[in-house]
Design an enzyme around this catalytic site. Structure first.
Site, mmCIF file in Angstrom:
data_model
loop_
_atom_site.group_PDB
_atom_site.id
_atom_site.type_symbol
_atom_site.label_atom_id
_atom_site.label_comp_id
_atom_site.label_asym_id
_atom_site.label_seq_id
_atom_site.Cartn_x
_atom_site.Cartn_y
_atom_site.Cartn_z
ATOM 1 N N ASP A 36 3.554 36.972 -3.207
ATOM 2 C CA ASP A 36 4.970 36.679 -2.970
ATOM 3 C C ASP A 36 5.814 37.863 -3.439
ATOM 4 O O ASP A 36 5.556 38.464 -4.485
ATOM 5 C CB ASP A 36 5.370 35.393 -3.719
ATOM 6 C CG ASP A 36 6.673 34.825 -3.205
ATOM 7 O OD1 ASP A 36 6.640 33.742 -2.579
ATOM 8 O OD2 ASP A 36 7.739 35.455 -3.426
ATOM 9 N N ILE A 37 6.851 38.191 -2.678
ATOM 10 C CA ILE A 37 7.708 39.339 -2.988
ATOM 11 C C ILE A 37 8.570 39.076 -4.229
ATOM 12 O O ILE A 37 9.027 40.014 -4.883
ATOM 13 C CB ILE A 37 8.595 39.681 -1.761
ATOM 14 C CG1 ILE A 37 9.068 41.114 -1.813
ATOM 15 C CG2 ILE A 37 9.752 38.701 -1.607
ATOM 16 C CD1 ILE A 37 9.716 41.585 -0.517
ATOM 17 N N ASN A 93 6.788 23.484 0.264
ATOM 18 C CA ASN A 93 8.131 22.942 0.387
ATOM 19 C C ASN A 93 8.419 22.589 1.844
ATOM 20 O O ASN A 93 7.944 23.270 2.756
ATOM 21 C CB ASN A 93 9.148 23.986 -0.095
ATOM 22 C CG ASN A 93 8.958 24.342 -1.561
ATOM 23 O OD1 ASN A 93 8.663 23.471 -2.371
ATOM 24 N ND2 ASN A 93 9.111 25.610 -1.894
ATOM 25 N N VAL A 102 11.456 29.794 4.347
ATOM 26 C CA VAL A 102 10.787 30.440 5.478
ATOM 27 C C VAL A 102 10.113 29.333 6.283
ATOM 28 O O VAL A 102 9.266 28.590 5.755
ATOM 29 C CB VAL A 102 9.756 31.481 5.017
ATOM 30 C CG1 VAL A 102 9.041 32.079 6.226
ATOM 31 C CG2 VAL A 102 10.433 32.586 4.199
ATOM 32 N N HIS A 106 3.584 27.460 4.383
ATOM 33 C CA HIS A 106 2.887 28.317 3.422
ATOM 34 C C HIS A 106 2.641 27.514 2.169
ATOM 35 O O HIS A 106 3.505 26.773 1.708
ATOM 36 C CB HIS A 106 3.699 29.576 3.111
ATOM 37 C CG HIS A 106 5.154 29.325 2.854
ATOM 38 N ND1 HIS A 106 6.067 29.115 3.872
ATOM 39 C CD2 HIS A 106 5.842 29.215 1.700
ATOM 40 C CE1 HIS A 106 7.257 28.906 3.352
ATOM 41 N NE2 HIS A 106 7.148 28.949 2.029
ATOM 42 N N HIS A 108 2.151 27.698 -1.709
ATOM 43 C CA HIS A 108 2.359 28.569 -2.871
ATOM 44 C C HIS A 108 1.232 28.310 -3.865
ATOM 45 O O HIS A 108 1.000 27.144 -4.250
ATOM 46 C CB HIS A 108 3.667 28.212 -3.586
ATOM 47 C CG HIS A 108 4.922 28.477 -2.823
ATOM 48 N ND1 HIS A 108 5.715 29.583 -3.051
ATOM 49 C CD2 HIS A 108 5.550 27.773 -1.846
ATOM 50 C CE1 HIS A 108 6.783 29.543 -2.260
ATOM 51 N NE2 HIS A 108 6.704 28.447 -1.514
#
Ligand code: 5GP
Ligand code: ZN
Length: 120
Positions: A36-37, A93, A102, A106, A108
């Protein structure tokens, strides 16, 4: 596994297509994982399907194997990082109240610190 669909306007589809660079952690023909950024824990990896699925609400029966694969990949990365025994959190989420930003599903993987409950 389900056929791979791509949305040219989707950030994560563009990562899958190689148009945007990612800090790749794992990949196979159906799944991509990258750091993750904006990490929220010492380990914060996103595990995504290559095919575009906007939210959990869009999962279909032919996505069942793919959805399960996100979890086995997460567990594999946790083992590789040496955090499997101490533990970790997996979060997906959904939509605004879930905190999704986004719209390509995905998972996490958060690890390396003690998580709080309930989540914020
Ligand atoms: P969400 O809020 O949808 O559950 O999670 C989206 C995640 O994507 C966030 O944790 C955010 O930091 C991450 N993210 C957003 N843009 C980028 C990007 O360009 N590169 C990477 N590696 N992660 C991103
Ligand atoms: Zn997408």
């Amino acid at each position: 596994m389900a056929e791979i669909v791509s949305d040219p306007d989707c950030l994560f589809c563009r990562m899958v297509a190689g148009e945007i660079a990612v800090d790749r952690v794992y990949e196979d023909e159906n799944v991509l994982a990258f750091n993750d950024i904006n990490p929220q824990a010492p380990t914060h990896v996103l595990i995504i399907p290559r095919t575009h699925i906007a939210t959990v609400n869009d999962l279909q029966p032919d996505h069942h194997a793919l959805a399960g694969r996100l979890y086995t990949v997460a567990a594999r990365i946790a083992r590789e990082r040496g955090v499997a025994d101490d533990g970790y959190r997996l979060v997906m989420n959904c939509n605004a109240d879930g905190g999704q930003s986004v719209y390509h599903i995905h998972l996490h993987l958060l690890a390396g610190r003690r998580m709080q409950w309930p989540p914020g």
